[in-house]
Design a protein around this motif. Sequence first.
Motif, PDB file in Angstrom:
ATOM      1  N   LYS A   1       0.831  -1.211   0.000  1.00  0.00           N
ATOM      2  CA  LYS A   1       0.000   0.000   0.000  1.00  0.00           C
ATOM      3  C   LYS A   1       0.860   1.252   0.000  1.00  0.00           C
ATOM      4  CE  LYS A   1      -3.733  -2.357   2.308  1.00  0.00           C
ATOM      5  NZ  LYS A   1      -4.666  -2.415   3.387  1.00  0.00           N
ATOM      6  N   LEU A   2       0.339   2.295  -0.650  1.00  0.00           N
ATOM      7  CA  LEU A   2       0.951   3.618  -0.574  1.00  0.00           C
ATOM      8  C   LEU A   2       0.387   4.264   0.686  1.00  0.00           C
ATOM      9  CD1 LEU A   2       0.595   4.693  -4.302  1.00  0.00           C
ATOM     10  CD2 LEU A   2       2.663   3.890  -3.142  1.00  0.00           C
ATOM     11  N   THR A   3       1.193   4.331   1.743  1.00  0.00           N
ATOM     12  CA  THR A   3       0.676   4.747   3.045  1.00  0.00           C
ATOM     13  C   THR A   3       0.746   6.241   3.288  1.00  0.00           C
ATOM     14  OG1 THR A   3       2.803   4.090   3.990  1.00  0.00           O
ATOM     15  CG2 THR A   3       0.984   2.530   4.179  1.00  0.00           C
ATOM     16  N   SER A   4       1.582   6.960   2.536  1.00  0.00           N
ATOM     17  CA  SER A   4       1.585   8.422   2.676  1.00  0.00           C
ATOM     18  C   SER A   4       2.269   9.078   1.487  1.00  0.00           C
ATOM     19  CB  SER A   4       2.257   8.856   3.978  1.00  0.00           C
ATOM     20  OG  SER A   4       3.647   8.634   3.930  1.00  0.00           O
ATOM     21  N   HIS A   5       1.933  10.341   1.282  1.00  0.00           N
ATOM     22  CA  HIS A   5       2.546  11.155   0.244  1.00  0.00           C
ATOM     23  C   HIS A   5       3.599  12.009   0.932  1.00  0.00           C
ATOM     24  CE1 HIS A   5       2.078  14.539  -2.939  1.00  0.00           C
ATOM     25  NE2 HIS A   5       3.048  13.710  -3.261  1.00  0.00           N
ATOM     26  N   LYS A   6       4.849  11.845   0.551  1.00  0.00           N
ATOM     27  CA  LYS A   6       5.954  12.542   1.199  1.00  0.00           C
ATOM     28  C   LYS A   6       6.223  13.907   0.591  1.00  0.00           C
ATOM     29  CE  LYS A   6       9.367   9.810   2.624  1.00  0.00           C
ATOM     30  NZ  LYS A   6      10.484   8.829   2.583  1.00  0.00           N
ATOM     31  N   GLY A   7       5.629  14.179  -0.549  1.00  0.00           N
ATOM     32  CA  GLY A   7       5.840  15.449  -1.245  1.00  0.00           C
ATOM     33  C   GLY A   7       6.331  15.202  -2.658  1.00  0.00           C
ATOM     34  N   ASP A   8       6.019  16.130  -3.538  1.00  0.00           N
ATOM     35  CA  ASP A   8       6.362  16.026  -4.958  1.00  0.00           C
ATOM     36  C   ASP A   8       5.913  14.668  -5.504  1.00  0.00           C
ATOM     37  OD1 ASP A   8       7.479  18.598  -5.166  1.00  0.00           O
ATOM     38  OD2 ASP A   8       9.406  17.881  -4.422  1.00  0.00           O
ATOM     39  N   GLU A   9       6.854  13.873  -6.020  1.00  0.00           N
ATOM     40  CA  GLU A   9       6.516  12.572  -6.605  1.00  0.00           C
ATOM     41  C   GLU A   9       6.856  11.420  -5.670  1.00  0.00           C
ATOM     42  OE1 GLU A   9       8.792  12.772 -10.237  1.00  0.00           O
ATOM     43  OE2 GLU A   9       7.144  13.741 -11.288  1.00  0.00           O
ATOM     44  N   ASP A  10       7.219  11.714  -4.423  1.00  0.00           N
ATOM     45  CA  ASP A  10       7.636  10.682  -3.473  1.00  0.00           C
ATOM     46  C   ASP A  10       6.494  10.231  -2.567  1.00  0.00           C
ATOM     47  OD1 ASP A  10      10.175  10.772  -4.493  1.00  0.00           O
ATOM     48  OD2 ASP A  10      11.021  11.954  -2.853  1.00  0.00           O
ATOM     49  N   TYR A  11       6.357   8.904  -2.456  1.00  0.00           N
ATOM     50  CA  TYR A  11       5.340   8.284  -1.620  1.00  0.00           C
ATOM     51  C   TYR A  11       6.012   7.234  -0.735  1.00  0.00           C
ATOM     52  CZ  TYR A  11       2.054  10.374  -4.882  1.00  0.00           C
ATOM     53  OH  TYR A  11       1.357  11.268  -5.646  1.00  0.00           O
ATOM     54  N   GLU A  12       5.414   6.961   0.413  1.00  0.00           N
ATOM     55  CA  GLU A  12       5.880   5.880   1.263  1.00  0.00           C
ATOM     56  C   GLU A  12       5.077   4.640   0.915  1.00  0.00           C
ATOM     57  OE1 GLU A  12       7.046   6.024   5.688  1.00  0.00           O
ATOM     58  OE2 GLU A  12       4.918   5.450   5.631  1.00  0.00           O
ATOM     59  N   PHE A  13       5.780   3.581   0.545  1.00  0.00           N
ATOM     60  CA  PHE A  13       5.162   2.295   0.221  1.00  0.00           C
ATOM     61  C   PHE A  13       5.409   1.368   1.401  1.00  0.00           C
ATOM     62  CE2 PHE A  13       5.610  -2.081  -1.131  1.00  0.00           C
ATOM     63  CZ  PHE A  13       4.451  -2.289  -1.856  1.00  0.00           C
ATOM     64  N   THR A  14       4.368   0.642   1.821  1.00  0.00           N
ATOM     65  CA  THR A  14       4.484  -0.271   2.952  1.00  0.00           C
ATOM     66  C   THR A  14       3.927  -1.633   2.576  1.00  0.00           C
ATOM     67  OG1 THR A  14       4.158   1.604   4.451  1.00  0.00           O
ATOM     68  CG2 THR A  14       3.900  -0.589   5.389  1.00  0.00           C
ATOM     69  N   ASP A  15       4.689  -2.680   2.933  1.00  0.00           N
ATOM     70  CA  ASP A  15       4.182  -4.048   2.836  1.00  0.00           C
ATOM     71  C   ASP A  15       4.452  -4.716   4.182  1.00  0.00           C
ATOM     72  OD1 ASP A  15       6.888  -4.810   2.811  1.00  0.00           O
ATOM     73  OD2 ASP A  15       6.891  -5.383   0.699  1.00  0.00           O
TER      74      ASP A  15
ATOM     75  N   ASP B   1      -5.734   5.179  -2.370  1.00  0.00           N
ATOM     76  CA  ASP B   1      -5.430   5.825  -1.093  1.00  0.00           C
ATOM     77  C   ASP B   1      -4.649   4.854  -0.211  1.00  0.00           C
ATOM     78  OD1 ASP B   1      -7.300   4.064   0.038  1.00  0.00           O
ATOM     79  OD2 ASP B   1      -8.866   5.577   0.195  1.00  0.00           O
ATOM     80  N   HIS B   2      -4.501   5.180   1.058  1.00  0.00           N
ATOM     81  CA  HIS B   2      -3.695   4.376   1.972  1.00  0.00           C
ATOM     82  C   HIS B   2      -4.299   2.997   2.274  1.00  0.00           C
ATOM     83  CE1 HIS B   2      -6.572   6.453   4.541  1.00  0.00           C
ATOM     84  NE2 HIS B   2      -6.392   5.478   5.418  1.00  0.00           N
ATOM     85  N   ASN B   3      -5.543   2.770   1.882  1.00  0.00           N
ATOM     86  CA  ASN B   3      -6.196   1.468   2.090  1.00  0.00           C
ATOM     87  C   ASN B   3      -6.211   0.599   0.829  1.00  0.00           C
ATOM     88  OD1 ASN B   3      -6.987   1.894   4.845  1.00  0.00           O
ATOM     89  ND2 ASN B   3      -8.521   3.332   4.073  1.00  0.00           N
ATOM     90  N   THR B   4      -5.728   1.124  -0.274  1.00  0.00           N
ATOM     91  CA  THR B   4      -5.764   0.426  -1.555  1.00  0.00           C
ATOM     92  C   THR B   4      -4.517  -0.438  -1.723  1.00  0.00           C
ATOM     93  OG1 THR B   4      -6.900   2.357  -2.500  1.00  0.00           O
ATOM     94  CG2 THR B   4      -5.999   0.748  -4.054  1.00  0.00           C
ATOM     95  N   THR B   5      -4.716  -1.725  -1.992  1.00  0.00           N
ATOM     96  CA  THR B   5      -3.579  -2.606  -2.270  1.00  0.00           C
ATOM     97  C   THR B   5      -3.197  -2.439  -3.732  1.00  0.00           C
ATOM     98  OG1 THR B   5      -4.308  -4.178  -0.601  1.00  0.00           O
ATOM     99  CG2 THR B   5      -2.729  -4.982  -2.229  1.00  0.00           C
ATOM    100  N   VAL B   6      -1.903  -2.182  -3.958  1.00  0.00           N
ATOM    101  CA  VAL B   6      -1.399  -1.953  -5.310  1.00  0.00           C
ATOM    102  C   VAL B   6      -0.200  -2.847  -5.587  1.00  0.00           C
ATOM    103  CG1 VAL B   6      -2.200   0.442  -5.466  1.00  0.00           C
ATOM    104  CG2 VAL B   6       0.070  -0.042  -4.542  1.00  0.00           C
ATOM    105  N   GLU B   7       0.031  -3.079  -6.848  1.00  0.00           N
ATOM    106  CA  GLU B   7       1.262  -3.729  -7.292  1.00  0.00           C
ATOM    107  C   GLU B   7       2.020  -2.704  -8.123  1.00  0.00           C
ATOM    108  OE1 GLU B   7       2.183  -7.011 -10.502  1.00  0.00           O
ATOM    109  OE2 GLU B   7       1.384  -7.939  -8.664  1.00  0.00           O
ATOM    110  N   LEU B   8       3.216  -2.381  -7.678  1.00  0.00           N
ATOM    111  CA  LEU B   8       4.051  -1.402  -8.356  1.00  0.00           C
ATOM    112  C   LEU B   8       5.137  -2.130  -9.141  1.00  0.00           C
ATOM    113  CD1 LEU B   8       4.638   1.088  -5.402  1.00  0.00           C
ATOM    114  CD2 LEU B   8       2.775   1.070  -7.059  1.00  0.00           C
ATOM    115  N   THR B   9       5.343  -1.704 -10.368  1.00  0.00           N
ATOM    116  CA  THR B   9       6.429  -2.235 -11.187  1.00  0.00           C
ATOM    117  C   THR B   9       7.323  -1.066 -11.547  1.00  0.00           C
ATOM    118  OG1 THR B   9       4.921  -3.887 -12.106  1.00  0.00           O
ATOM    119  CG2 THR B   9       6.997  -3.539 -13.275  1.00  0.00           C
ATOM    120  N   GLY B  10       8.625  -1.267 -11.385  1.00  0.00           N
ATOM    121  CA  GLY B  10       9.527  -0.175 -11.695  1.00  0.00           C
ATOM    122  C   GLY B  10      10.983  -0.553 -11.578  1.00  0.00           C
TER     123      GLY B  10
END
Length: 137
Positions: free
Chosen positions: A71-85, A106-115
């Motif tokens: 999950k993306l648990t917070s927006h740190k600013g600009d294009e940076d987010y905190e990802f938590t598993d 949002d912070h409750n949405t489970t996502v799969e990030l590829t990068g």
Amino acid sequence: MKRIFQISCIAALLAASGITAAQNIADAPPGAAVDVKPVSGYTGPSGAPLMTAKDLQAKGKDDQYVRLKGKLTSHKGDEDYEFTDASGKITVEIDADRFPQGVKVDHNTTVELTGEFDKEMFGESKLDVEQIKVVSN
């Protein structure tokens, strides 16, 4: 020259997505806002290994292509987010146009990030996200 290059790039994007409004963009005055929606990309299976945030930070190699699920648990600013598993947290960099259109994330949405992992010798290592998939829990 720059304006011609910009118009050419936009026209190529429009042609690739099947939109035939390139003439309207070419006729737009300099600096005019032009609404161009990004083309959806491939959303099928990936050959990139599924890793945890902890393993990526400990064992990841610079420029390694990976997937993370959490999950993306917070927006740190600009294009940076905190990802938590379940293993921990990592900072991910996401361009606004990478978010799926019409889908709330949002912070409750489970996502799969590829990068691509950007491992730093000094400072914070990040995952540069190229694709976001919303997945069911």
